[in-house]
Design an enzyme around this catalytic site. Structure first.
Site, PDB file in Angstrom:
ATOM      1  N   SER A   1       7.406   1.018 -14.461  1.00 11.63           N
ATOM      2  CA  SER A   1       8.421   1.325 -13.451  1.00 11.63           C
ATOM      3  C   SER A   1       8.901   2.489 -13.502  1.00 11.63           C
ATOM      4  CB  SER A   1       9.468   0.115 -13.064  1.00 11.63           C
ATOM      5  OG  SER A   1       8.990  -1.052 -12.874  1.00 11.63           O
TER       6      SER A   1
ATOM      7  N   ASP B   1      18.471  -9.737  -5.154  1.00 15.16           N
ATOM      8  CA  ASP B   1      17.377  -9.563  -3.921  1.00 15.16           C
ATOM      9  C   ASP B   1      18.133  -8.784  -2.728  1.00 15.16           C
ATOM     10  OD1 ASP B   1      15.678  -9.818  -1.944  1.00 15.16           O
ATOM     11  OD2 ASP B   1      15.079 -11.929  -2.132  1.00 15.16           O
TER      12      ASP B   1
ATOM     13  N   ILE C   1      13.920   0.691  -5.207  1.00 21.83           N
ATOM     14  CA  ILE C   1      13.437  -0.414  -4.518  1.00 21.83           C
ATOM     15  C   ILE C   1      12.661  -0.157  -3.207  1.00 21.83           C
ATOM     16  CG2 ILE C   1      14.105  -2.476  -3.319  1.00 21.83           C
ATOM     17  CD1 ILE C   1      16.559  -2.413  -5.148  1.00 21.83           C
TER      18      ILE C   1
ATOM     19  N   ALA D   1       6.876  -3.043   1.801  1.00 21.35           N
ATOM     20  CA  ALA D   1       6.338  -3.144   3.176  1.00 21.35           C
ATOM     21  C   ALA D   1       5.434  -4.251   2.844  1.00 21.35           C
ATOM     22  CB  ALA D   1       5.870  -2.034   3.472  1.00 21.35           C
TER      23      ALA D   1
ATOM     24  N   TYR E   1      -0.056   5.168   3.983  1.00 20.23           N
ATOM     25  CA  TYR E   1       1.495   5.063   3.661  1.00 20.23           C
ATOM     26  C   TYR E   1       1.927   4.410   5.010  1.00 20.23           C
ATOM     27  CZ  TYR E   1       5.406   5.701   0.865  1.00 20.23           C
ATOM     28  OH  TYR E   1       6.660   5.570  -0.010  1.00 20.23           O
TER      29      TYR E   1
ATOM     30  N   LYS F   1      10.649   5.642   4.633  1.00 16.10           N
ATOM     31  CA  LYS F   1      11.273   7.021   3.463  1.00 16.10           C
ATOM     32  C   LYS F   1      11.844   7.912   4.312  1.00 16.10           C
ATOM     33  CE  LYS F   1       9.694   5.182  -0.510  1.00 16.10           C
ATOM     34  NZ  LYS F   1      10.834   4.541  -1.412  1.00 16.10           N
TER      35      LYS F   1
ATOM     36  N   THR G   1       2.309   2.601 -10.967  1.00 12.71           N
ATOM     37  CA  THR G   1       2.993   1.529 -11.166  1.00 12.71           C
ATOM     38  C   THR G   1       2.649   0.443 -10.497  1.00 12.71           C
ATOM     39  OG1 THR G   1       4.351   2.123  -9.174  1.00 12.71           O
ATOM     40  CG2 THR G   1       4.983   3.147 -11.293  1.00 12.71           C
TER      41      THR G   1
ATOM     42  N   ALA H   1       3.833  -1.044  -7.990  1.00 15.93           N
ATOM     43  CA  ALA H   1       3.815  -0.909  -6.580  1.00 15.93           C
ATOM     44  C   ALA H   1       3.051   0.036  -6.005  1.00 15.93           C
ATOM     45  CB  ALA H   1       5.287   0.029  -6.069  1.00 15.93           C
TER      46      ALA H   1
HETATM   47  P1  NAD Z   1       7.697  -0.660  -9.108  1.00 14.42           P
HETATM   48  O1  NAD Z   1       6.791  -1.881  -8.490  1.00 14.42           O
HETATM   49  O2  NAD Z   1       7.920  -0.753 -10.787  1.00 14.42           O
HETATM   50  O3  NAD Z   1       9.207  -0.960  -8.629  1.00 14.42           O
HETATM   51  C1  NAD Z   1       9.530  -1.350  -7.265  1.00 14.42           C
HETATM   52  C2  NAD Z   1      10.701  -2.406  -7.342  1.00 14.42           C
HETATM   53  O4  NAD Z   1      11.101  -2.892  -6.185  1.00 14.42           O
HETATM   54  C3  NAD Z   1      10.301  -3.497  -8.026  1.00 14.42           C
HETATM   55  O5  NAD Z   1      11.047  -3.690  -9.499  1.00 14.42           O
HETATM   56  C4  NAD Z   1      10.506  -4.558  -7.293  1.00 14.42           C
HETATM   57  O6  NAD Z   1      11.056  -5.817  -8.055  1.00 14.42           O
HETATM   58  C5  NAD Z   1      11.643  -4.007  -6.339  1.00 14.42           C
HETATM   59  N1  NAD Z   1      11.869  -4.626  -5.050  1.00 14.42           N
HETATM   60  C6  NAD Z   1      10.918  -5.072  -3.983  1.00 14.42           C
HETATM   61  N2  NAD Z   1      11.728  -5.832  -3.108  1.00 14.42           N
HETATM   62  C7  NAD Z   1      12.921  -5.969  -3.423  1.00 14.42           C
HETATM   63  C8  NAD Z   1      14.090  -6.792  -2.933  1.00 14.42           C
HETATM   64  N3  NAD Z   1      13.949  -7.528  -1.707  1.00 14.42           N
HETATM   65  N4  NAD Z   1      15.130  -7.035  -3.978  1.00 14.42           N
HETATM   66  C9  NAD Z   1      15.035  -5.981  -4.953  1.00 14.42           C
HETATM   67  N5  NAD Z   1      14.344  -5.461  -5.504  1.00 14.42           N
HETATM   68  C10 NAD Z   1      13.170  -5.588  -4.951  1.00 14.42           C
HETATM   69  O7  NAD Z   1       7.219   0.562  -8.486  1.00 14.42           O
HETATM   70  P2  NAD Z   1       7.914   2.097  -8.565  1.00 14.42           P
HETATM   71  O8  NAD Z   1       6.528   2.921  -8.158  1.00 14.42           O
HETATM   72  O9  NAD Z   1       8.529   2.274  -9.628  1.00 14.42           O
HETATM   73  O10 NAD Z   1       8.876   2.090  -7.366  1.00 14.42           O
HETATM   74  C11 NAD Z   1      10.016   2.593  -7.487  1.00 14.42           C
HETATM   75  C12 NAD Z   1      10.457   3.548  -6.480  1.00 14.42           C
HETATM   76  O11 NAD Z   1       9.787   4.715  -6.340  1.00 14.42           O
HETATM   77  C13 NAD Z   1      10.298   2.957  -4.780  1.00 14.42           C
HETATM   78  O12 NAD Z   1      11.119   3.349  -3.883  1.00 14.42           O
HETATM   79  C14 NAD Z   1       9.035   3.689  -4.515  1.00 14.42           C
HETATM   80  O13 NAD Z   1       8.809   3.671  -3.267  1.00 14.42           O
HETATM   81  C15 NAD Z   1       9.351   5.248  -5.149  1.00 14.42           C
HETATM   82  N6  NAD Z   1       8.138   5.843  -5.406  1.00 14.42           N
HETATM   83  C16 NAD Z   1       7.057   5.523  -6.013  1.00 14.42           C
HETATM   84  C17 NAD Z   1       5.952   6.419  -6.157  1.00 14.42           C
HETATM   85  C18 NAD Z   1       4.599   6.099  -6.748  1.00 14.42           C
HETATM   86  O14 NAD Z   1       3.699   6.678  -6.887  1.00 14.42           O
HETATM   87  N7  NAD Z   1       4.759   4.835  -7.628  1.00 14.42           N
HETATM   88  C19 NAD Z   1       5.990   7.645  -5.796  1.00 14.42           C
HETATM   89  C20 NAD Z   1       7.148   8.194  -5.100  1.00 14.42           C
HETATM   90  C21 NAD Z   1       8.210   7.279  -4.936  1.00 14.42           C
HETATM   91  O1  0WE Z   2       6.384   3.869  -2.207  1.00  9.63           O
HETATM   92  C1  0WE Z   2       5.392   3.802  -2.491  1.00  9.63           C
HETATM   93  C2  0WE Z   2       4.924   2.462  -2.672  1.00  9.63           C
HETATM   94  C3  0WE Z   2       5.869   1.312  -2.036  1.00  9.63           C
HETATM   95  C4  0WE Z   2       5.223   0.136  -1.845  1.00  9.63           C
HETATM   96  C5  0WE Z   2       4.153  -0.662  -2.541  1.00  9.63           C
HETATM   97  C6  0WE Z   2       3.587  -1.996  -2.256  1.00  9.63           C
HETATM   98  C7  0WE Z   2       2.408  -2.526  -2.774  1.00  9.63           C
HETATM   99  C8  0WE Z   2       2.595  -3.881  -2.620  1.00  9.63           C
HETATM  100  C9  0WE Z   2       6.022  -0.707  -0.796  1.00  9.63           C
HETATM  101  N1  0WE Z   2       5.369  -1.939  -0.538  1.00  9.63           N
HETATM  102  C10 0WE Z   2       4.244  -2.572  -1.147  1.00  9.63           C
HETATM  103  N2  0WE Z   2       4.070  -3.805  -0.754  1.00  9.63           N
HETATM  104  C11 0WE Z   2       3.015  -4.564  -1.582  1.00  9.63           C
HETATM  105  O2  0WE Z   2       2.718  -5.608  -1.012  1.00  9.63           O
HETATM  106  N3  0WE Z   2       4.568   4.869  -2.978  1.00  9.63           N
HETATM  107  C12 0WE Z   2       5.228   6.127  -3.002  1.00  9.63           C
HETATM  108  C13 0WE Z   2       3.219   4.805  -3.913  1.00  9.63           C
HETATM  109  C14 0WE Z   2       2.259   4.725  -2.753  1.00  9.63           C
HETATM  110  O3  0WE Z   2       2.078   3.847  -1.933  1.00  9.63           O
HETATM  111  C15 0WE Z   2       0.792   4.259  -1.253  1.00  9.63           C
HETATM  112  C16 0WE Z   2       0.754   5.569  -1.295  1.00  9.63           C
HETATM  113  C17 0WE Z   2       1.579   5.827  -2.470  1.00  9.63           C
HETATM  114  C18 0WE Z   2       1.761   7.158  -2.971  1.00  9.63           C
HETATM  115  C19 0WE Z   2       0.056   3.496  -0.211  1.00  9.63           C
HETATM  116  C20 0WE Z   2      -0.712   4.308   0.571  1.00  9.63           C
HETATM  117  C21 0WE Z   2      -0.918   5.545   0.369  1.00  9.63           C
HETATM  118  C22 0WE Z   2      -0.236   6.193  -0.584  1.00  9.63           C
END
Ligand code: NAD
Ligand code: 0WE
Length: 264
Positions: A19, A64, A92, A95, A156, A163, A194, A196
């Site tokens: 994460s 939550d 957090i 979608a 996305y 966002k 990750t 997500a």
């Molecule tokens: P991750 O899955 O490790 O973290 C997402 C977290 O959101 C999880 O810990 C999940 O438990 C929590 N969450 C979801 N619904 C929730 C709820 N109702 N209440 C409390 N917690 C909740 O994935 P990540 O990639 O580390 O995501 C962290 C942040 O970084 C997100 O905002 C994501 O949009 C952002 N982000 C991710 C990427 C990427 O490529 N992974 C890029 C840019 C931004």
């Molecule tokens: O913010 C994100 C992902 C956030 C996310 C991921 C999931 C997967 C599981 C939100 N909701 C959900 N719901 C689920 O059921 N990112 C920035 C990573 C990400 O997600 C994409 C990307 C990128 C980058 C989705 C489509 C295209 C690009």
């Protein structure tokens, strides 16, 4: 000298050791911050408890963000350990899976729109609202966003709108809380593998695309995100608020001329 000694920071959004919130926690811990953690579901409780030991923390609380009562309860509980603290990490987003594929207009639903906005954007100010009276007057709040807020990004979809709302939320929160000395910023990071992002169609291709097209010609790490978070929580960034800082190897500033040449 450690940059965050005597700072107490709450970290949300850890699901596992990949994460982004985990990478941030590592950097904050290295710089001497005292940490507390939240977990989303009971399934994650033991895992977050175990990970928290890596940071010498024994404050691990459920939250939550879809329930106001759950957010309120978090701070009733945290208050028993910390009467004040110096900020939090909001990592957090959610979608419904069906929203993150296909044509945006065909795929988007009122329910998908509402849920993604309430979990991914409202929750940032929702948490701030609930703990406002516990924040010190030099506190810093940090959230995580993605370029899909600015650019229409395939698949996305509605998360991009959520966002965009989160980024506007960052500016409105910065403006409202600035007079008390509280700063609010967002880190817009490049793609990271990750939980997500694991299930997302073409995610591998996306990583490859950033690797080829970003000025630094590689993907960024959660450690690099963590280091920028250290800066934003530290007094080194005392003049910065309401800002979106890109940690994407410069991807967002580049227009890729190679692609044009290849297509000619
Ligand atoms: P991750 O899955 O490790 O973290 C997402 C977290 O959101 C999880 O810990 C999940 O438990 C929590 N969450 C979801 N619904 C929730 C709820 N109702 N209440 C409390 N917690 C909740 O994935 P990540 O990639 O580390 O995501 C962290 C942040 O970084 C997100 O905002 C994501 O949009 C952002 N982000 C991710 C990427 C990427 O490529 N992974 C890029 C840019 C931004
Ligand atoms: O913010 C994100 C992902 C956030 C996310 C991921 C999931 C997967 C599981 C939100 N909701 C959900 N719901 C689920 O059921 N990112 C920035 C990573 C990400 O997600 C994409 C990307 C990128 C980058 C989705 C489509 C295209 C690009």
């Amino acid at each position: 000298m450690a940059l965050l000694s005597n700072k107490r920071i709450l970290v949300t959004g850890i699901a596992n050791n990949r994460s982004i919130a985990y990478g941030i926690a590592q950097s904050l811990h290295r710089e001497g911050a005292e940490l507390a953690f939240t977990y989303h579901t009971d399934k994650l409780k033991l895992r977050v408890q175990n990970l928290s030991k890596n940071f010498d923390s024994d404050i691990v609380l459920p939250c939550d963000v879809s329930e106001d009562s759950c957010i309120d309860k978090l701070f009733v509980e945290l208050n028993k350990k910390w009467s004040t603290f110096d900020g939090f990490v909001h990592a957090i987003a959610f979608a419904p899976t069906d929203q993150l594929t296909g044509d945006y207009v065909d795929t988007v639903t009122r329910e998908g729109f509402t849920l993604s906005h309430t979990i991914s954007s409202y929750s940032f100010v929702g948490i701030a609202k609930a703990c406002r009276n516990m924040l010190t007057n030099s506190a810093s709040l940090v959230t995580l966003t993605y370029l899909g807020a600015m650019r229409a990004t395939p698949y996305y979809n509605v998360m991009g709108l959520a966002k965009a709302s989160l980024e506007a939320n960052t500016r409105y929160m910065a403006n409202a809380m600035g007079p008390k000395g509280i700063r609010v910023n967002a880190i817009s990071c490049g793609p990271v593998r990750t939980l997500a992002s694991s299930g997302i169609k073409n995610f591998k291709k996306m990583l490859l695309c950033y690797q080829r097209q970003s000025p630094i010609r590689r993907n960024i790490s959660i450690e690099e995100i963590g280091n920028v978070a250290v800066f934003l929580f530290s007094d080194l960034s005392s003049g910065i608020t309401g800002e979106i800082i890109y940690v994407d190897g410069g991807f967002n500033i580049a227009s890729n001329i190679d692609d044009v040449e290849q297509s000619m």
